[in-house]
Design a protein around this motif. Structure first.
Motif, PDB file in Angstrom:
ATOM      1  N   ILE A  12      13.316  22.099  38.962  1.00 39.53           N
ATOM      2  CA  ILE A  12      11.869  22.279  39.142  1.00 39.53           C
ATOM      3  C   ILE A  12      11.287  23.106  37.998  1.00 39.53           C
ATOM      4  O   ILE A  12      10.294  22.718  37.379  1.00 39.53           O
ATOM      5  CB  ILE A  12      11.543  22.931  40.504  1.00 39.53           C
ATOM      6  CG1 ILE A  12      11.832  21.946  41.630  1.00 39.53           C
ATOM      7  CG2 ILE A  12      10.078  23.386  40.556  1.00 39.53           C
ATOM      8  CD1 ILE A  12      11.685  22.527  43.017  1.00 39.53           C
ATOM      9  N   THR A  15      12.366  21.299  34.288  1.00 31.03           N
ATOM     10  CA  THR A  15      12.058  19.895  34.020  1.00 31.03           C
ATOM     11  C   THR A  15      10.725  19.490  34.642  1.00 31.03           C
ATOM     12  O   THR A  15       9.805  19.080  33.925  1.00 31.03           O
ATOM     13  CB  THR A  15      13.179  18.968  34.560  1.00 31.03           C
ATOM     14  OG1 THR A  15      14.414  19.344  33.956  1.00 31.03           O
ATOM     15  CG2 THR A  15      12.875  17.510  34.250  1.00 31.03           C
ATOM     16  N   MET A  16      10.622  19.618  35.946  1.00 32.10           N
ATOM     17  CA  MET A  16       9.441  19.103  36.644  1.00 32.10           C
ATOM     18  C   MET A  16       8.148  19.824  36.257  1.00 32.10           C
ATOM     19  O   MET A  16       7.173  19.178  35.881  1.00 32.10           O
ATOM     20  CB  MET A  16       9.646  19.177  38.159  1.00 32.10           C
ATOM     21  CG  MET A  16      10.741  18.268  38.679  1.00 32.10           C
ATOM     22  SD  MET A  16      10.501  16.528  38.304  1.00 32.10           S
ATOM     23  CE  MET A  16       9.079  16.154  39.310  1.00 32.10           C
ATOM     24  N   GLU A  19       6.973  19.089  32.699  1.00 32.40           N
ATOM     25  CA  GLU A  19       6.503  17.692  32.615  1.00 32.40           C
ATOM     26  C   GLU A  19       5.130  17.548  33.261  1.00 32.40           C
ATOM     27  O   GLU A  19       4.235  16.911  32.705  1.00 32.40           O
ATOM     28  CB  GLU A  19       7.495  16.750  33.299  1.00 32.40           C
ATOM     29  CG  GLU A  19       8.786  16.571  32.570  1.00 32.40           C
ATOM     30  CD  GLU A  19       8.711  15.507  31.489  1.00 32.40           C
ATOM     31  OE1 GLU A  19       7.920  14.557  31.615  1.00 32.40           O
ATOM     32  OE2 GLU A  19       9.453  15.644  30.513  1.00 32.40           O
ATOM     33  N   VAL A  20       4.982  18.104  34.457  1.00 39.81           N
ATOM     34  CA  VAL A  20       3.728  17.992  35.200  1.00 39.81           C
ATOM     35  C   VAL A  20       2.604  18.714  34.447  1.00 39.81           C
ATOM     36  O   VAL A  20       1.500  18.186  34.306  1.00 39.81           O
ATOM     37  CB  VAL A  20       3.886  18.543  36.634  1.00 39.81           C
ATOM     38  CG1 VAL A  20       2.547  18.663  37.342  1.00 39.81           C
ATOM     39  CG2 VAL A  20       4.830  17.653  37.437  1.00 39.81           C
ATOM     40  N   LEU A  54       5.390  21.936  44.069  1.00 37.46           N
ATOM     41  CA  LEU A  54       6.572  22.418  43.344  1.00 37.46           C
ATOM     42  C   LEU A  54       6.658  23.942  43.400  1.00 37.46           C
ATOM     43  O   LEU A  54       7.724  24.510  43.625  1.00 37.46           O
ATOM     44  CB  LEU A  54       6.546  21.941  41.888  1.00 37.46           C
ATOM     45  CG  LEU A  54       6.718  20.440  41.676  1.00 37.46           C
ATOM     46  CD1 LEU A  54       6.460  20.086  40.207  1.00 37.46           C
ATOM     47  CD2 LEU A  54       8.108  19.973  42.098  1.00 37.46           C
ATOM     48  N   ILE A  78      13.702  14.546  43.924  1.00 34.88           N
ATOM     49  CA  ILE A  78      13.271  14.893  42.568  1.00 34.88           C
ATOM     50  C   ILE A  78      14.101  14.131  41.532  1.00 34.88           C
ATOM     51  O   ILE A  78      13.560  13.600  40.558  1.00 34.88           O
ATOM     52  CB  ILE A  78      13.333  16.417  42.343  1.00 34.88           C
ATOM     53  CG1 ILE A  78      12.200  17.086  43.123  1.00 34.88           C
ATOM     54  CG2 ILE A  78      13.252  16.760  40.856  1.00 34.88           C
ATOM     55  CD1 ILE A  78      12.234  18.587  43.130  1.00 34.88           C
ATOM     56  N   ILE A  82      12.786  11.568  38.678  1.00 33.38           N
ATOM     57  CA  ILE A  82      13.095  11.719  37.253  1.00 33.38           C
ATOM     58  C   ILE A  82      13.713  10.421  36.720  1.00 33.38           C
ATOM     59  O   ILE A  82      13.330   9.939  35.648  1.00 33.38           O
ATOM     60  CB  ILE A  82      14.027  12.922  37.012  1.00 33.38           C
ATOM     61  CG1 ILE A  82      13.271  14.232  37.272  1.00 33.38           C
ATOM     62  CG2 ILE A  82      14.601  12.903  35.597  1.00 33.38           C
ATOM     63  CD1 ILE A  82      14.154  15.464  37.315  1.00 33.38           C
TER      64      ILE A  82
END
Length: 92
Positions: A12, A15-16, A19-20, A54, A78, A82
């Protein structure tokens, strides 16, 4: 903290969320250029909501309000997200 919770936090936070946030910046650039559509505005709301989700997961893990089973389930979702995103990028 268990390994699955560490893995969940890592994916989270590293990466997440980046990216978000990057995608959200792209959407804001479209808005600044006055090139947005109703879909763009809806997308911004959706992405901002997802970012909050998140952050809530991070809070839940850190406050031990999520068990290993829940962490495993969220981690799996998740990772599928991805993989789908990477697969979609390969097609373009």
């Amino acid at each position: 903290m268990t390994q699955i919770k560490k893995d969940l936090l890592e994916v989270i936070e590293n990466t997440m969320i980046p990216e978000v946030e990057g995608y959200l910046e792209d959407l804001h650039t479209i808005i600044e250029k006055k090139e947005q559509t109703d879909e763009t505005m809806e997308e911004v709301r959706d992405i901002e909501s997802f970012l909050v989700e998140l952050q809530n997961i991070i809070y839940a893990v850190n406050e031990d309000k999520i068990d290993d089973e829940q962490a495993t389930e969220v981690y799996g979702k998740i990772m599928k997200m991805i993989e789908k995103h990477e697969h979609d990028e390969e097609e373009h």
